[in-house]
Design an enzyme around this catalytic site. Structure first.
Site, mmCIF file in Angstrom:
data_model
loop_
_atom_site.group_PDB
_atom_site.id
_atom_site.type_symbol
_atom_site.label_atom_id
_atom_site.label_comp_id
_atom_site.label_asym_id
_atom_site.label_seq_id
_atom_site.Cartn_x
_atom_site.Cartn_y
_atom_site.Cartn_z
ATOM 1 N N ASP A 136 5.961 31.332 121.540
ATOM 2 C CA ASP A 136 6.852 30.716 122.528
ATOM 3 C C ASP A 136 8.224 31.380 122.532
ATOM 4 O O ASP A 136 9.213 30.785 122.983
ATOM 5 C CB ASP A 136 7.030 29.220 122.226
ATOM 6 C CG ASP A 136 5.894 28.376 122.802
ATOM 7 O OD1 ASP A 136 5.037 28.942 123.500
ATOM 8 O OD2 ASP A 136 5.869 27.163 122.535
ATOM 9 N N ASP A 195 2.400 27.720 109.925
ATOM 10 C CA ASP A 195 3.676 28.083 110.541
ATOM 11 C C ASP A 195 4.016 29.534 110.210
ATOM 12 O O ASP A 195 3.427 30.138 109.304
ATOM 13 C CB ASP A 195 4.787 27.156 110.052
ATOM 14 C CG ASP A 195 4.741 25.797 110.744
ATOM 15 O OD1 ASP A 195 3.934 25.631 111.678
ATOM 16 O OD2 ASP A 195 5.509 24.899 110.341
ATOM 17 N N ASP A 197 6.202 31.161 108.620
ATOM 18 C CA ASP A 197 6.638 31.616 107.299
ATOM 19 C C ASP A 197 5.613 31.296 106.208
ATOM 20 O O ASP A 197 5.905 31.474 105.022
ATOM 21 C CB ASP A 197 7.981 30.966 106.936
ATOM 22 C CG ASP A 197 7.921 29.440 106.954
ATOM 23 O OD1 ASP A 197 7.362 28.894 107.916
ATOM 24 O OD2 ASP A 197 8.429 28.803 106.006
ATOM 25 N N ASP A 289 2.667 16.290 114.063
ATOM 26 C CA ASP A 289 1.687 16.344 112.979
ATOM 27 C C ASP A 289 1.396 14.960 112.417
ATOM 28 O O ASP A 289 0.240 14.564 112.247
ATOM 29 C CB ASP A 289 2.171 17.292 111.874
ATOM 30 C CG ASP A 289 3.653 17.111 111.554
ATOM 31 O OD1 ASP A 289 4.255 16.121 112.005
ATOM 32 O OD2 ASP A 289 4.209 17.971 110.845
#
Length: 543
Positions: A136, A195, A197, A289
């Site tokens: 995004d 994610d 990282d 989540d």
């Protein structure tokens, strides 16, 4: 003569006005203190003591359960059916389910390579693995770099797709939802989310997927986060202490006793059928989540937490990034509680005990009361009782219960036990923002749906243990900023204001008090001032 008259007249007039004003203020204070201030403050003390007892009972309960889990509970491999998946000589890899990997990104200049590389390095048959990079990004240069990296791995035979959207509607939840709509996803049974990282080990899927394959009642297998930059500064060390308790105690207890906990948004594997049955991803709060986890649990699905299934990740190393993250993590759950409490109460698929656990323990105590009592009691009510000595705080509420709660919180990170006192002061500072965020979420005020992506610095932010930083640094340099603007960005007036308030209370207690609270108040003042000037992330902890 005129000069003498002025010297006599004006100072006397000034002193008279000053004394008269002080007398009026003192008289007004005495008039409203007994009928108004004292009852309100006494009510605040009672409310804080009740919340302290709620948190104390919750922590003791969690402590007892985690001891029982460690001593007597069966390991996950014994509680659930578990058989490693093996390739068949005749069928090849066809007995492996098709797994979708989703990596949501937003301008992840520093970490996109490591996350994509870790996903492509998973030990899973390549023909049974689909990798989606959900980008995004709004920076065209970042988009180009991410797309090039995906093409590089695709040229090596990895089934990886680069996916973008026209807009960021729904933020992360919108990206994940859009990814599941692709036609090729209908062949996938499970989806693992990482994610940008996060760096899973190659055997991650081989250790997690068998639980889902052999136990159709399980919807989610959650791994534990490990932090590559925990020793970078005092800020990251404090975060590690808080999160380690969450993983070591809260999620372990929830998984073992109720087969329920809040999905952490990453480092977990979902059964796609469970996501669809629960209604899919929703962007009505900033904790999509947790929203999905609660809805799936209310439909009878079970969750499994694996503490030894660890995934490397990164902690925010700047105070601004951490503040934004904590606002989202505190505001989102309280807003979700507002939206779902009646749905939980009316649900007929789960037991009454599980409803009580989700509403009282999971939401009220951990997501709301824990923040409120930390801030209201130790940063507002207790200091005010120093200015109003008619209101008494019992020693068990001011010292003993908080000490036990703090000790129980420290079990997750024994290596940092010597930093416990710093952690207390730091958590009190952060409770200011968490309390404000919970009220915003409960009232669904202006910033309830604010989403600021947590800044990630990658390996460029610190040296590895071998001391070779040249391999880890990226070639991209941030545009230079003027020193004045940079210092202005550090200033946080809310923290500075509370620092001044606590300093005044500490000085008053030093002169007039009897309980020696000024020692704590001066130290807490210092911590608020350090945070107010934005220097938390620059302090290096002692090992």
């Amino acid at each position: 003569m005129a000069e003498i008259s002025q010297k006599i007249l004006f100072p006397g007039t000034f002193e008279g006005v000053r004394d008269e004003l002080a007398g009026q203020i003192g008289m007004m204070w005495e008039l409203i203190k007994a009928p108004l201030i004292v009852p309100i403050l006494r009510l605040g003390v009672y409310a804080c003591l009740i919340m302290s007892l709620m948190l104390f009972i919750e922590r003791v309960y969690m402590g007892i359960v985690i001891i029982l889990v460690k001593l007597f509970w069966k390991k996950p491999e014994k509680r659930y059916k578990f058989e490693p998946l093996q390739e068949d000589l005749e069928m090849g890899s066809s007995n492996f389910p098709v797994v979708l990997i989703q990596i949501p990104m937003f301008n992840e200049r520093e970490v996109y390579k490591v996350s994509i590389g870790a996903a492509c390095g998973l030990s899973w048959p390549s023909d049974r693995l689909v990798i989606q990079v959900l980008d995004d990004s709004t920076d065209p240069s970042v988009k180009q770099m991410v797309e090039t990296e995906c093409q590089r791995w695709a040229s090596k035979g990895i089934n990886i797709t680069y996916q973008i959207r026209e807009n960021r509607t729904g933020y992360k939840a919108g990206a994940l939802k859009e990814g599941l709509k692709r036609s090729y996803v209908k062949h996938c049974e499970y989806v693992a989310i990482f994610d940008a990282d996060f760096r899973p080990e190659p055997d991650y899927l081989r250790r997690a997927i068998p639980f889902l394959v052999h136990n159709p009642q399980i919807a989610l297998v959650q791994g534990r986060w490990r932090f590559v930059n925990a020793d970078e500064c005092l800020l990251t060390r404090m975060q590690e202490m808080s999160l380690d308790y969450h993983f070591t105690v809260e999620q372990e207890v929830g998984s073992s006793t109720h087969a329920f906990f809040g999905f952490n948004g990453t480092a977990g594997v979902w059964r796609i059928a469970a996501i669809n049955e629960a209604g899919g991803w929703k962007d009505r709060t900033t904790v999509e989540d947790m929203d999905l986890a609660v809805r799936a649990s209310l439909r009878g699905w079970k969750f499994l937490y694996l503490g030894d299934l660890q995934v490397k990740s990164e902690l925010p190393s700047t105070f601004n990034a951490f503040r934004f993250q904590q606002h989202r993590w505190s505001c989102g759950p309280s807003n979700l509680f507002r939206k779902m409490v009646m749905e939980i109460i009316r649900n007929k698929k789960v037991t009454l005990w599980k409803k009580v656990y989700v509403i009282y323990s999971f939401f009220v105590v951990r997501k709301i009361v824990a923040h409120w009592v930390t801030f209201m009691f130790y940063c507002v009510v207790l200091p005010l009782t120093i200015l109003v000595p008619e209101v008494h705080v019992p020693i068990w509420g001011a010292v003993y219960i908080p000490s036990v709660i703090t000790i129980l919180n420290s079990v997750g990170t024994p290596r940092s036990i010597h930093l416990l006192f710093y952690w207390i002061l730091f958590e009190n500072v952060m409770s200011l923002h968490r309390t404000k965020a919970t009220f915003i979420g409960l009232l669904e005020a202006g910033r309830a749906n604010e989403w600021v992506v947590t800044e990630k610095l990658g390996d460029s932010a610190f040296k590895n243990k071998s001391g070779d930083a040249s391999k880890n640094k990226t070639n991209t340099k941030a545009p230079p900023k003027r020193p004045r603007s940079k210092f202005a960005d550090r200033i946080h007036t809310l923290e500075l204001g509370f620092g001044v308030f606590l300093f005044i209370c500490g000085c008053y207690d030093f002169v007039h008090g009897k309980n020696n609270y000024f020692i704590y108040l001066f130290l807490q003042t210092l911590s608020f001032l350090v945070a107010g000037f934005g220097y938390v992330g620059t302090i290096i902890p002692s090992s």
